[in-house]
Write an enzyme that holds these catalytic residues in place. Structure first.
Site, PDB file in Angstrom:
ATOM      1  N   GLU A   1      26.336  -4.968-120.931  1.00 42.78           N
ATOM      2  CA  GLU A   1      25.440  -3.971-121.317  1.00 42.78           C
ATOM      3  C   GLU A   1      24.022  -4.148-120.903  1.00 42.78           C
ATOM      4  O   GLU A   1      23.602  -5.105-121.225  1.00 42.78           O
ATOM      5  CB  GLU A   1      25.458  -4.054-123.083  1.00 42.78           C
ATOM      6  CG  GLU A   1      24.658  -2.870-123.703  1.00 42.78           C
ATOM      7  CD  GLU A   1      24.368  -3.202-125.034  1.00 42.78           C
ATOM      8  OE1 GLU A   1      24.015  -2.152-125.737  1.00 42.78           O
ATOM      9  OE2 GLU A   1      24.296  -4.394-125.516  1.00 42.78           O
TER      10      GLU A   1
ATOM     11  N   ASP B   1      34.157  -8.142-127.236  1.00 39.26           N
ATOM     12  CA  ASP B   1      32.971  -8.150-127.136  1.00 39.26           C
ATOM     13  C   ASP B   1      32.206  -9.831-127.026  1.00 39.26           C
ATOM     14  O   ASP B   1      32.641 -10.487-127.893  1.00 39.26           O
ATOM     15  CB  ASP B   1      31.852  -7.567-128.383  1.00 39.26           C
ATOM     16  CG  ASP B   1      31.100  -6.496-127.867  1.00 39.26           C
ATOM     17  OD1 ASP B   1      30.180  -6.816-127.229  1.00 39.26           O
ATOM     18  OD2 ASP B   1      30.997  -5.384-128.234  1.00 39.26           O
TER      19      ASP B   1
ATOM     20  N   HIS C   1      28.822   2.937-129.938  1.00 43.29           N
ATOM     21  CA  HIS C   1      28.541   2.603-131.319  1.00 43.29           C
ATOM     22  C   HIS C   1      27.121   2.475-131.386  1.00 43.29           C
ATOM     23  O   HIS C   1      26.727   2.577-132.654  1.00 43.29           O
ATOM     24  CB  HIS C   1      29.082   1.387-131.681  1.00 43.29           C
ATOM     25  CG  HIS C   1      28.760   0.209-130.823  1.00 43.29           C
ATOM     26  ND1 HIS C   1      28.765  -0.005-129.380  1.00 43.29           N
ATOM     27  CD2 HIS C   1      27.729  -0.782-131.220  1.00 43.29           C
ATOM     28  CE1 HIS C   1      28.264  -1.133-129.065  1.00 43.29           C
ATOM     29  NE2 HIS C   1      27.504  -1.671-129.985  1.00 43.29           N
ATOM     30  N   ASP C   2      26.301   2.837-130.723  1.00 42.77           N
ATOM     31  CA  ASP C   2      24.888   2.933-130.769  1.00 42.77           C
ATOM     32  C   ASP C   2      24.168   4.135-130.666  1.00 42.77           C
ATOM     33  O   ASP C   2      22.829   4.345-130.564  1.00 42.77           O
ATOM     34  CB  ASP C   2      24.118   1.989-129.828  1.00 42.77           C
ATOM     35  CG  ASP C   2      24.553   0.423-130.148  1.00 42.77           C
ATOM     36  OD1 ASP C   2      24.521   0.022-131.330  1.00 42.77           O
ATOM     37  OD2 ASP C   2      24.459  -0.664-129.053  1.00 42.77           O
TER      38      ASP C   2
ATOM     39  N   ASP D   1      27.228  -8.115-124.369  1.00 37.50           N
ATOM     40  CA  ASP D   1      26.055  -7.564-125.055  1.00 37.50           C
ATOM     41  C   ASP D   1      24.658  -8.008-124.668  1.00 37.50           C
ATOM     42  O   ASP D   1      24.735  -8.990-124.284  1.00 37.50           O
ATOM     43  CB  ASP D   1      26.230  -7.918-126.643  1.00 37.50           C
ATOM     44  CG  ASP D   1      25.412  -7.348-127.550  1.00 37.50           C
ATOM     45  OD1 ASP D   1      25.544  -6.291-127.818  1.00 37.50           O
ATOM     46  OD2 ASP D   1      24.644  -8.037-128.310  1.00 37.50           O
TER      47      ASP D   1
END
Length: 522
Positions: A266, A101, A328-329, A203
């Site tokens: 993302e 990430d 994960h969100d 990200d």
């Protein structure tokens, strides 16, 4: 493009690991790099091609690693650079690619850069972050709202200005209009690429650049409190500025310097805007702008069919699609659609054209955990409790076996285990050839065995009711996929062929069973 000359990431399946929750090797209740290395054979047996690890950098953990205090090291909770090198070598020895990430939009407020920036208005790093004078009434410079609720501006008493943070106040945004910031962050990419990283998930890429005049964002006339405070405004001026594409292209150029590496962005934007992040032939940007549509889609065959067709039709020439069911969100797919349809969803994810990303635990059908109020860890839930915005439920520890703490740790895990860990775990499902794990292994084996599923073209087939059907082609190979997204049998007319996979009763007498899917080779 043939399978032989296609980049590895086109035919790959990526597996996302949330490192705190995958495997603890030292008994502190938190997952780590050595734990991931110890479980690499699970990924090999599953059949994935690459692992993406959420942030492992040194961090105060205000947002569990998305508040980075040093971009070129490993947080001691997760191990060391030596542990990272060991994991990278072990992954590569098994034929697995490794992605990290990259968190470019903001740092931790404990990062040395920000400490210097807030030390004085005259500090050389002052302009590395976004500082503004107060509004005439002494309040924040504009109406921008943090994604975690509240104003996105934090007053700094010592220097008499506000700084901008799109997320927590402990996550000040970098000023990407400053060329020194650009140079420093591009060196971060080079550092990890030189260390053997095969790519990055970037990200909140679309957040990185802000309107230079900092005008108010438009108010959302349809806002209701259940949407969360962030959505009181449209992020017109605080995200998706045109200059971000130059930065994405610069990142791509660095990735290309190191050979066949991949960048995944993302980007939570509508499809037409998402497409712009592929860039152009002259200035390519990220290889894969994340396509999150399946996460938010209503589980309806006609709606999803239109969504797939529209997405395929919007792709620029030469661009490669990608798909994801969870991360994960977001709530887990088995929680959103139920256990039976989660199996159908797995067939969908792993047979659509494009690169799929599989979230850890989805291969065994993990559901969202139940988090008591006194165990809540997620800062978003702590700031806006009661709206269901918390992300802890989808981050619970991986369920490996029925031993204490699900085989994840020898100590109490940092988050509670999922509600069904004693029966839903890797060990139990490995012994059951009808399990969710067995289904994922079968699907991934089919992708490897049939180039039509790995890199072939996609074409919708006629279908009605709850049935979604399509065909994949590569060379002389044609494979038909039909899925029943409902809980009643549906009439289905499909071309004949060899059955490669069938679940939920499959196809019989022109009827596709409830919660069923079939894959046929014509």
């Amino acid at each position: 493009m043939s399978g032989e000359d296609a980049p590895w990431w086109r035919s790959a399946v990526i597996y996302q690991i949330y490192p705190r929750s995958f495997q603890d090797s030292n008994g502190d209740g938190v997952g780590d790099l050595a734990g991931i290395e110890a479980r690499l054979d699970h990924l090999v047996d599953l059949g994935v091609d690459a692992l993406w690890i959420s942030p492992i950098y040194p961090s105060p953990m205000a947002d569990f690693g998305y508040d980075v205090a040093d971009y070129c090291d490993v947080d001691p909770r997760f191990g060391s650079l030596a542990d990272f090198d060991s994991l990278t070598a072990a992954a590569h020895a098994r034929g697995l690619k490794l992605l990290l990430d990259f968190v470019p939009n903001h740092t931790s407020s404990e990062h040395p850069w920000f400490r210097a920036s807030r030390s004085s208005r005259d500090d050389p790093k002052r302009d590395w972050y976004i500082w503004r004078d107060a509004a005439p009434d002494g309040g924040p410079p504009n109406n921008w709202i943090s994604d975690f609720g509240g104003s996105a501006w934090e007053w700094d008493e010592s220097t008499g200005q506000y700084y901008y943070h799109a997320f927590l106040k402990e996550q000040p945004d970098l000023n990407w209009r400053n060329p020194d910031v650009v140079a420093a962050m591009m060196d971060v990419l080079r550092f990890w690429f030189a260390r053997g990283v095969d790519g990055f998930r970037i990200d909140v890429l679309w957040h990185m650049v802000k309107h230079p005049g900092f005008p108010d964002n438009p108010w959302n006339p349809d806002w209701v409190p259940a949407m969360g405070e962030r959505d009181r405004v449209f992020q017109t001026h605080s995200t998706d500025q045109s200059e971000v594409h130059e930065l994405a292209a610069a990142m791509r150029a660095i990735a290309d310097e190191f050979g066949e590496r991949v960048l995944i962005g993302e980007i939570y934007l509508p499809v037409p805007k998402l497409m712009t992040y592929y860039g152009s032939a002259a200035a390519p940007e990220v290889h894969l702008p994340f396509n999150f549509q399946l996460i938010g889609a209503r589980w309806d065959a006609r709606e999803i069919g239109r969504m797939i067709a529209n997405y395929e039709g919007a792709l620029p020439a030469g661009a490669w699609p990608n798909w994801v069911l969870g991360n994960h969100d977001q709530p887990r797919i088995a929680t959103r659609v139920g256990e039976a349809q989660a199996r159908v969803a797995a067939v969908l994810l792993l047979t659509l054209r494009g690169t799929p990303t599989l979230y850890y635990g989805d291969e065994i059908g993990m559901v969202d955990g139940i988090i008591p109020p006194d165990r809540v860890m997620d800062p978003r839930e702590l700031r806006e409790p009661g709206y269901g915005l918390g992300r802890d439920p989808e981050r619970t520890p991986m369920q490996w076996d029925a031993c204490a703490h699900a085989g994840f740790s020898t100590a109490e895990p940092w988050l509670p285990l999922g509600p069904d860990w004693q029966t839903r775990n890797v060990a139990a499902q490995a012994a059951d050839d009808r399990s969710m794990l067995a289904l994922h292994r079968q699907l991934l084996a089919l992708r490897r065995a049939h180039m039509a599923l790995a890199i072939g073209s996609w074409q919708a087939l006629p279908a009605a009711g709850d049935v979604l059907a399509y065909e994949r082609h590569h060379g002389d190979e044609a494979i038909v996929v039909a899925l029943n997204l409902g809980d009643t049998p549906q009439p289905t007319a499909l071309p004949g062929g060899e059955t490669l996979l069938s679940i939920g009763g499959g196809l019989s007498g022109g009827m596709l069973g409830a919660d069923a899917a079939v894959i046929l080779k014509r």
